[in-house]
Structures are given as structure tokens and as C-alpha cells.
Design a protein around this motif. Structure first.
Motif, mmCIF file in Angstrom:
data_model
loop_
_atom_site.group_PDB
_atom_site.id
_atom_site.type_symbol
_atom_site.label_atom_id
_atom_site.label_comp_id
_atom_site.label_asym_id
_atom_site.label_seq_id
_atom_site.Cartn_x
_atom_site.Cartn_y
_atom_site.Cartn_z
ATOM 1 N N ASP A 195 7.958 8.932 -5.798
ATOM 2 C CA ASP A 195 7.378 9.184 -4.479
ATOM 3 C C ASP A 195 8.182 10.236 -3.736
ATOM 4 O OD1 ASP A 195 9.490 7.927 -3.208
ATOM 5 O OD2 ASP A 195 8.220 6.777 -1.871
ATOM 6 N N LYS A 231 9.589 11.091 -0.137
ATOM 7 C CA LYS A 231 9.831 10.343 1.108
ATOM 8 C C LYS A 231 9.969 11.216 2.342
ATOM 9 C CE LYS A 231 11.665 5.943 -0.387
ATOM 10 N NZ LYS A 231 12.261 5.935 -1.726
ATOM 11 N N GLY A 255 7.241 6.917 5.374
ATOM 12 C CA GLY A 255 6.837 5.842 4.456
ATOM 13 C C GLY A 255 6.530 6.382 3.072
ATOM 14 N N PHE A 307 9.709 -4.308 -7.664
ATOM 15 C CA PHE A 307 9.732 -2.849 -7.557
ATOM 16 C C PHE A 307 11.205 -2.460 -7.651
ATOM 17 C CE2 PHE A 307 8.628 0.495 -3.969
ATOM 18 C CZ PHE A 307 9.544 1.400 -4.469
ATOM 19 N N ASN A 360 12.513 -4.035 -4.255
ATOM 20 C CA ASN A 360 11.496 -4.475 -3.316
ATOM 21 C C ASN A 360 10.683 -5.554 -4.010
ATOM 22 O OD1 ASN A 360 11.950 -2.557 -1.071
ATOM 23 N ND2 ASN A 360 11.379 -1.059 -2.612
ATOM 24 N N ARG A 383 7.464 -6.226 -3.745
ATOM 25 C CA ARG A 383 6.060 -5.858 -3.573
ATOM 26 C C ARG A 383 5.860 -4.533 -4.293
ATOM 27 N NH1 ARG A 383 7.301 -1.412 -0.805
ATOM 28 N NH2 ARG A 383 9.212 -1.504 0.415
ATOM 29 N N GLY A 434 4.993 -0.412 -4.289
ATOM 30 C CA GLY A 434 5.390 0.684 -3.406
ATOM 31 C C GLY A 434 4.173 1.359 -2.811
ATOM 32 N N ASP A 435 4.391 2.001 -1.681
ATOM 33 C CA ASP A 435 3.338 2.759 -1.028
ATOM 34 C C ASP A 435 3.937 4.118 -0.697
ATOM 35 O OD1 ASP A 435 1.140 3.577 0.364
ATOM 36 O OD2 ASP A 435 1.088 1.848 1.719
ATOM 37 N N PRO A 436 3.510 5.225 -1.253
ATOM 38 C CA PRO A 436 2.240 5.505 -1.922
ATOM 39 C C PRO A 436 2.254 5.443 -3.453
ATOM 40 C CG PRO A 436 3.299 7.574 -1.427
ATOM 41 C CD PRO A 436 4.260 6.477 -1.030
ATOM 42 N N GLU A 437 3.198 4.754 -4.082
ATOM 43 C CA GLU A 437 3.157 4.688 -5.541
ATOM 44 C C GLU A 437 1.919 3.945 -6.052
ATOM 45 O OE1 GLU A 437 5.860 4.070 -3.684
ATOM 46 O OE2 GLU A 437 7.723 4.463 -4.750
HETATM 47 N N1 GLY Z 1 7.499 4.190 -1.491
HETATM 48 C C1 GLY Z 1 8.601 3.375 -1.227
HETATM 49 C C2 GLY Z 1 8.288 2.049 -0.720
HETATM 50 O O1 GLY Z 1 7.156 1.586 -0.763
HETATM 51 O O2 GLY Z 1 9.204 1.380 -0.275
#
Ligand code: GLY
Ligand code: AMP
Length: 454
Positions: free
Chosen positions: A234, A236, A248, A291, A315, A317, A319-322
Motif C-alpha cells: 500500500d 500511505k 489511511g 495482517f 493488525n 483485520r 488492510g485498507d486499501p489492500e
Molecule cells: N493499509 C494499512 C492498514 O489498513 O492499516
């Protein structure tokens, strides 16, 4: 419904079939909802609270992710058979335990770890200690409190710049400071311990700076075995060339060229397996996504498969935007995998990857990640061709006078993810950039260099 091997399915033995509730409202959740809704095992998908995009693949429910009582009422009334948790917050707040300990909810599986498992993300100090206990490669570190500020400053003096300070608790992605000079590091340490992030920074982890390229690796686990999902990188920072403030996430790419078979084998042997086994050994109930935020150190350039992967963070959960690229590259039925997680039969399920590349370009509001305004009309989404649009911060505003249709408007910093497939990332990027230009809203910004460094 069974998996064909006689294991009862949580989605089949209830009072309906495949009634799933997904919690969250971002681009990650739209991508998860998109993938879940393609499954034959999903009969009905609800998203709480969802966004304007999730409304197209399921039914939005106006409930906040941390309102456990409202979630309970909804789940019972609507005969929900599985809950999938998108963001970390409800996990850290114990939603899995809430379901497990409630006689009326205990048979509804939650895809997401227990509160104890979520501490892997909820406390940097715990995560570092866990890695140390299980020999998992990560940056050297020590943790300090207000009482040990002087020792913290002394520890900083033993390190080389830049200095990495991490608030122990959740700070909505803002709790990590990387400081170029000792003076700044000492001052920020004092401020963090003085309550800069409230209770979240009452403990501060100081760690060694690691130099390398980052890569996000995801697994699903039922607590016994695990399945590795497609990896992603990603982007950042807000500015091109990785400059400016952290966001994000401005885009993502999968696969990651340096994550070769060889490299992923190191990741599995040194990081993934010891993590899953460590959780089990410590008696931590963990059923959900892990994650692994990794950094490839010592690669000396971009040599294929070279370098030593180390963990920057866990993490609990996706990832966002993965997720907006990983879901494109996951060929298998995700609900089948969730069933495996819920019933402890993940080892019997198959994970297949799509061989194509996938990329995501995030369209963000003007001013983001600083101050930005919401409520600007979004146009051109219907003109998109050859990409998949995932909504992040969008909403429907009431129809304009004289028209019958609700208006799609911006409702967050990250607004829309434009995801595409391609035979390689270049082809996929071409599609995403072309479509990114078609979608219009006041102040729209996006990075034109996603994937350019790989
Ligand atoms: N892209 C990193 C996160 O979701 O923490
Ligand atoms: P985190 O909130 O833990 O994801 O950290 C935010 C970002 O800070 C990471 O994505 C990395 O780019 C960077 N970072 C965190 N820890 C380190 C470290 N020890 N060395 C270098 N960069 C780091």
C-alpha cells in the motif's frame, strides 16, 4: 449445507441459509461485501452501517459497529448466521467474546479474534513482547511510561536516527512518529507520555528504525491452521514519491514483485507459522484475519526474493486499501473460507489466487489527510468501464428538488477506490487511472505514481 466432508456448516443448519452480517463502512468493507455477495453460500448480506457502495451488493443497516446491543437485536431478529468484522475497533472492544458469552448469540460465529487476540493490534507493547517470546523477527525495542521517561531518553541516545516512537494503544493510525533528530525524539517522547494521545500513549514503544520496502501479508486462521491470501503493497503518504503526511492509504498493488515464492517461504517459516502457533501456545482464541505489516530489510536493492522480512506491526483485520486488490486476486469462495474458520476446518479448504495483477487507486477529498469538507456531489461513476469501483467515504444525499434520485456525495477523506485487473500492474494501472479521471467531485485528489516504485 455441509462442506461435503460431513462438517456441519454454521450457514446451513440455522433457520435460514447464508445470512451474513458484515460490520464496517469503508472501502475495505465494500470490497469484502463485493466478494461475499458472489458466494453461493451467501443468501442474504447485511452491512452495518455500510456506505453508498455496499448498498448495491447487500442491504445497509443503520447500526454503529460498536453498538453491540443493537447488533445483537438485529442478529436475532434477522436470523443472522455469521458476523464478519471489518475494522479493528469492535474486535478490540470484544465483539467476539460478546457473542461467545451470550446464550442467545453463542452459536453465531464471528469472523474476527477474541478481545485477547485483538490485543496484537490494540497494544504495540503486547505485540512486541509476543514477537520476542516467539522469536519472530522485528525491530529491537523497549517500552517506557511517564515514570521511566528518563530511561526512555537515555535509550534514545543509544539509537541511531531516525527515531521511531509508537503510542502503545490505538490512535486511528496516528500513533507512530518517525523523527529525524534526537532533540525532536526526546521532546515528542515527553509529549506522548504527557498525554498527547490520551491513554493510548501512556506507554510508548521506542524501536529501532528499519530500512526497506514494506509489504502487507494476510492470513485467515481458525486458530489451528492458516491460509495465506494474496499479498499487497500500500501507499500511505499523501504525496507522490512517498512524500507528505500519512493517510489511511492512497492505493495498493498485488502481487508485490519482491514477494517471490522464496521470500514468502521465509515469511511463512519465520513469521506466520510462529505467530499462529504462538497464539495457540498462549491460549489465545483467534479466528479471523491476521495482517502482517512487514518490511523487507537488507535486500540491497530489489533483488528477487532477497532480504530479511521483519514485522513492523500486526493488525487483526484486513488492510485498507489492500483489501481492494486482495479481494480481486482471491479466486476462492471467501464464505467457504469463513465457514472453515468458524468450524475449525480451514485446513480442508482451498485457496486459489487469480494470476492477474490487481491495483487500486484511491480518490480522496481535497485537503485530506488534513481538514476537508464533505457533501460534494460525485459524478461519472456510471461511466467507469473496465474497473471495479469500491466506495470508501460516500453517502446518498436526499434527492434535489424536482428530481427523484438520491445524490451520491462525498462523505469522508478517502472517497472511492478504483480497482482494476490487468495482465500486469501496468495494464491494471492504466485502467484505474483512466477511470479515476472520469469520476468527478470538487477537490478530488489521487496519486499518479501508485506502483511506480516496484
Ligand atoms: N493499509 C494499512 C492498514 O489498513 O492499516
Ligand atoms: P504502523 O502504525 O505501525 O503501521 O506504523 C506506521 C508506519 O510507520 C509504517 O507503515 C512504517 O512505514 C513506519 N514504521 C513503523 N515502524 C517502523 C520502524 N521500526 N522502522 C521504519 N519504519 C517504521
Amino acid at each position: 449445507m455441509t462442506n461435503g466432508k460431513g462438517t456441519p456448516s454454521p450457514l446451513g443448519e440455522g433457520r435460514g441459509e447464508g445470512r451474513i452480517l458484515l460490520l464496517g463502512s469503508g472501502g475495505r468493507e465494500h470490497a469484502l461485501a463485493w466478494k461475499i455477495s458472489q458466494s453461493d453460500k451467501c443468501e442474504k448480506l447485511y452491512i452495518a452501517p455500510g456506505n453508498a457502495g455496499t448498498a448495491a451488493v447487500g442491504e445497509n443497516v443503520n447500526i454503529k459497529v460498536n453498538d453491540f446491543e443493537a447488533i445483537k437485536m438485529f442478529a436475532l431478529r434477522n436470523r443472522i448466521q455469521m458476523v464478519v468484522v471489518g475494522p479493528e475497533d469492535p474486535l478490540v472492544n470484544g465483539i467476539s467474546d460478546y457473542f461467545k458469552n451470550d446464550p442467545e448469540l453463542k452459536d453465531i460465529p464471528v469472523i474476527g479474534p477474541s478481545k485477547q487476540g485483538a490485543v496484537l493490534e490494540g497494544s504495540k507493547d503486547f505485540a512486541k513482547g509476543f514477537m520476542q517470546r516467539h522469536g519472530i523477527p522485528t525491530a529491537a525495542y523497549r517500552t517506557f511510561t511517564r515514570e521511566t521517561l528518563a530511561e526512555g531518553k537515555a535509550f534514545l541516545r543509544t539509537l541511531q536516527p531516525p527515531y521511531v516512537l509508537k503510542a502503545d494503544g490505538l490512535c486511528a493510525g496516528k500513533g507512530v512518529l518517525i523523527l529525524p533528530t534526537l532533540e525532536e525524539a526526546e521532546r515528542e517522547l515527553e509529549e506522548m507520555l504527557g498525554g498527547m494521545f490520551g491513554g493510548a500513549s501512556s506507554r510508548v514503544v521506542i524501536e529501532e528504525f528499519l530500512d526497506g520496502i514494506e509489504c502487507s501479508v494476510f492470513v485467515l486462521t481458525d486458530g489451528k491452521s492458516y491460509k495465506i491470501l494474496p499479498e499487497a503493497k500500500d501507499y500511505k503518504r499523501i504525496g507522490e514519491g512517498d512524500t507528505g503526511l500519512n493517510t489511511g492509504g492512497m492505493g495498493s498493488v498485488s502481487p508485490v514483485p519482491f514477494a517471490t515464492k522464496e521470500w514468502m517461504q521465509k515469511v511463512e517459516d519465520r513469521i506466520i507459522r510462529p505467530t499462529v502457533e504462538g497464539l495457540k501456545a498462549e491460549g489465545i482464541d483467534y479466528k479471523g484475519f491476521i495482517f502482517f505489516g512487514l518490511i523487507n530489510t537488507g535486500a540491497g536493492g530489489k533483488e528477487q526474493g532477497a532480504g530479511e522480512p521483519k514485522v513492523i506491526e500486526y493488525n487483526v483485520r484486513m488492510g485498507d486499501p489492500e483489501t481492494e486488490t486482495v479481494m480481486l486476486r482471491l479466486k476462492s469462495d471467501i464464505v467457504d473460507l469463513f465457514e472453515g474458520v468458524a468450524t475449525g476446518t480451514l485446513a480442508e479448504r482451498k485457496v486459489e489466487f487469480d494470476e492477474r495483477a490487481a491495483v487500486c487507486v484511491m480518490l480522496v477529498s481535497g485537503g485530506y489527510p488534513g481538514h476537508y469538507e464533505k457533501g460534494f456531489p460525485i459524478t461519472g461513476v456510471e461511466d467507469v468501464w473496465g474497473s471495479i469501483v469500491f466506495h470508501a467515504g460516500t453517502a446518498f444525499a436526499p434527492p434535489l428538488e424536482g428530481t427523484g434520485e438520491a445524490q451520491l456525495v462525498t462523505n469522508g477523506g478517502r472517497v472511492i477506490a478504483v480497482s482494476s485487473y490487468g495482465k500486469d500492474k501496468e495494464e491494471a494501472l492504466q485502467k484505474s487511472f483512466a477511470n479515476a479521471k472520469l469520476i468527478q467531485f470538487q477537490g478530488k485528489n489521487f496519486r499518479r505514481d501508485i506502483g511506480a516504485d516496484l
